[in-house]
Design a protein around this motif. Structure first.
Motif, PDB file in Angstrom:
ATOM      1  N   THR A  21       0.847  -1.191   0.000  1.00 22.26           N
ATOM      2  CA  THR A  21       0.000   0.000   0.000  1.00 22.26           C
ATOM      3  C   THR A  21       0.879   1.236   0.000  1.00 22.26           C
ATOM      4  O   THR A  21       2.018   1.204   0.481  1.00 22.26           O
ATOM      5  CB  THR A  21      -0.961   0.007   1.213  1.00 22.26           C
ATOM      6  OG1 THR A  21      -1.890   1.078   1.078  1.00 22.26           O
ATOM      7  CG2 THR A  21      -0.215   0.140   2.524  1.00 22.26           C
ATOM      8  N   THR A  24       0.010   7.389   2.088  1.00 22.11           N
ATOM      9  CA  THR A  24      -0.674   8.582   1.596  1.00 22.11           C
ATOM     10  C   THR A  24      -0.262   9.849   2.343  1.00 22.11           C
ATOM     11  O   THR A  24      -0.125  10.914   1.739  1.00 22.11           O
ATOM     12  CB  THR A  24      -2.199   8.399   1.732  1.00 22.11           C
ATOM     13  OG1 THR A  24      -2.556   7.145   1.176  1.00 22.11           O
ATOM     14  CG2 THR A  24      -2.957   9.487   1.029  1.00 22.11           C
ATOM     15  N   ALA A  25      -0.054   9.751   3.637  1.00 27.91           N
ATOM     16  CA  ALA A  25       0.248  10.928   4.452  1.00 27.91           C
ATOM     17  C   ALA A  25       1.655  11.473   4.211  1.00 27.91           C
ATOM     18  O   ALA A  25       1.944  12.607   4.579  1.00 27.91           O
ATOM     19  CB  ALA A  25       0.064  10.610   5.927  1.00 27.91           C
ATOM     20  N   THR A  27       3.685  13.210   2.061  1.00 27.22           N
ATOM     21  CA  THR A  27       3.560  14.021   0.848  1.00 27.22           C
ATOM     22  C   THR A  27       4.905  14.465   0.280  1.00 27.22           C
ATOM     23  O   THR A  27       4.951  14.986  -0.823  1.00 27.22           O
ATOM     24  CB  THR A  27       2.689  15.263   1.126  1.00 27.22           C
ATOM     25  OG1 THR A  27       3.282  16.012   2.195  1.00 27.22           O
ATOM     26  CG2 THR A  27       1.266  14.853   1.503  1.00 27.22           C
ATOM     27  N   LYS A  73      -2.890  -1.270   5.515  1.00 28.91           N
ATOM     28  CA  LYS A  73      -3.330   0.083   5.155  1.00 28.91           C
ATOM     29  C   LYS A  73      -2.506   1.109   5.928  1.00 28.91           C
ATOM     30  O   LYS A  73      -2.160   0.907   7.083  1.00 28.91           O
ATOM     31  CB  LYS A  73      -4.806   0.303   5.503  1.00 28.91           C
ATOM     32  CG  LYS A  73      -5.759  -0.570   4.745  1.00 28.91           C
ATOM     33  CD  LYS A  73      -5.787  -0.233   3.288  1.00 28.91           C
ATOM     34  CE  LYS A  73      -6.778  -1.127   2.578  1.00 28.91           C
ATOM     35  NZ  LYS A  73      -6.486  -1.351   1.203  1.00 28.91           N
ATOM     36  N   SER A  74      -2.229   2.222   5.281  1.00 28.99           N
ATOM     37  CA  SER A  74      -1.539   3.325   5.960  1.00 28.99           C
ATOM     38  C   SER A  74      -2.575   4.336   6.430  1.00 28.99           C
ATOM     39  O   SER A  74      -3.653   4.458   5.844  1.00 28.99           O
ATOM     40  CB  SER A  74      -0.534   3.994   5.019  1.00 28.99           C
ATOM     41  OG  SER A  74      -1.197   4.652   3.962  1.00 28.99           O
ATOM     42  N   CYS A  75      -2.238   5.056   7.477  1.00 27.83           N
ATOM     43  CA  CYS A  75      -3.114   6.098   8.005  1.00 27.83           C
ATOM     44  C   CYS A  75      -3.115   7.272   7.024  1.00 27.83           C
ATOM     45  O   CYS A  75      -2.047   7.712   6.588  1.00 27.83           O
ATOM     46  CB  CYS A  75      -2.605   6.534   9.377  1.00 27.83           C
ATOM     47  SG  CYS A  75      -3.569   7.847  10.126  1.00 27.83           S
ATOM     48  N   PRO A  76      -4.265   7.812   6.682  1.00 25.19           N
ATOM     49  CA  PRO A  76      -4.309   8.894   5.695  1.00 25.19           C
ATOM     50  C   PRO A  76      -3.797  10.252   6.200  1.00 25.19           C
ATOM     51  O   PRO A  76      -3.513  11.129   5.398  1.00 25.19           O
ATOM     52  CB  PRO A  76      -5.785   8.987   5.327  1.00 25.19           C
ATOM     53  CG  PRO A  76      -6.517   8.384   6.468  1.00 25.19           C
ATOM     54  CD  PRO A  76      -5.599   7.366   7.074  1.00 25.19           C
ATOM     55  N   PHE A  77      -3.621  10.400   7.531  1.00 24.21           N
ATOM     56  CA  PHE A  77      -3.191  11.692   8.051  1.00 24.21           C
ATOM     57  C   PHE A  77      -1.897  11.645   8.863  1.00 24.21           C
ATOM     58  O   PHE A  77      -1.370  12.679   9.237  1.00 24.21           O
ATOM     59  CB  PHE A  77      -4.299  12.343   8.893  1.00 24.21           C
ATOM     60  CG  PHE A  77      -4.793  11.479  10.024  1.00 24.21           C
ATOM     61  CD1 PHE A  77      -4.148  11.484  11.245  1.00 24.21           C
ATOM     62  CD2 PHE A  77      -5.889  10.668   9.857  1.00 24.21           C
ATOM     63  CE1 PHE A  77      -4.582  10.694  12.285  1.00 24.21           C
ATOM     64  CE2 PHE A  77      -6.354   9.867  10.896  1.00 24.21           C
ATOM     65  CZ  PHE A  77      -5.696   9.887  12.106  1.00 24.21           C
ATOM     66  N   SER A  79       1.854   9.553   8.728  1.00 33.27           N
ATOM     67  CA  SER A  79       2.679   8.567   8.037  1.00 33.27           C
ATOM     68  C   SER A  79       3.344   7.565   8.987  1.00 33.27           C
ATOM     69  O   SER A  79       3.883   6.562   8.540  1.00 33.27           O
ATOM     70  CB  SER A  79       3.753   9.261   7.195  1.00 33.27           C
ATOM     71  OG  SER A  79       4.620  10.007   8.023  1.00 33.27           O
TER      72      SER A  79
END
Length: 88
Positions: A21, A24-25, A27, A73-77, A79
């Motif tokens: 995965t 997302t966090a 950036t 899954k990674s945490c969206p907010f 990292s």
């Protein structure tokens, strides 16, 4: 593929990976988490980042996991946080 472009391979996994995965966090980097699948050995989650020059994949973190990893899954907010799904 034109121009002699080659792929990038990460060879740091001891066992076959079932899931991967993106982080997302994160950036500022291109980062992924990969979870291994081994029925008899302790499994691992690898935090993998694409190097700044974009030519290699580097393991930035290694986390041991007691069971085979079914999903990741990674945490969206944040990292620094991820979750796994497994059976015991």
């Amino acid at each position: 593929m034109q121009g002699g472009s080659t792929g990038i391979v990460y060879g740091g996994l001891k066992y076959q990976a079932r899931c991967i995965t993106d982080v997302t966090a994160d950036t500022e980097n291109t980062s992924f988490l990969a979870g291994t699948l081994s029925l008899k050995e302790e499994n691992e989650v690898h935090l993998i980042r694409l190097s700044s020059n974009g030519t290699e994949l580097v393991c930035e973190g290694l986390f041991y996991h007691p069971s085979e990893i079914w999903d990741l899954k990674s945490c969206p907010f944040d990292s620094r946080i991820f979750s796994t799904v497994f059976t015991s």
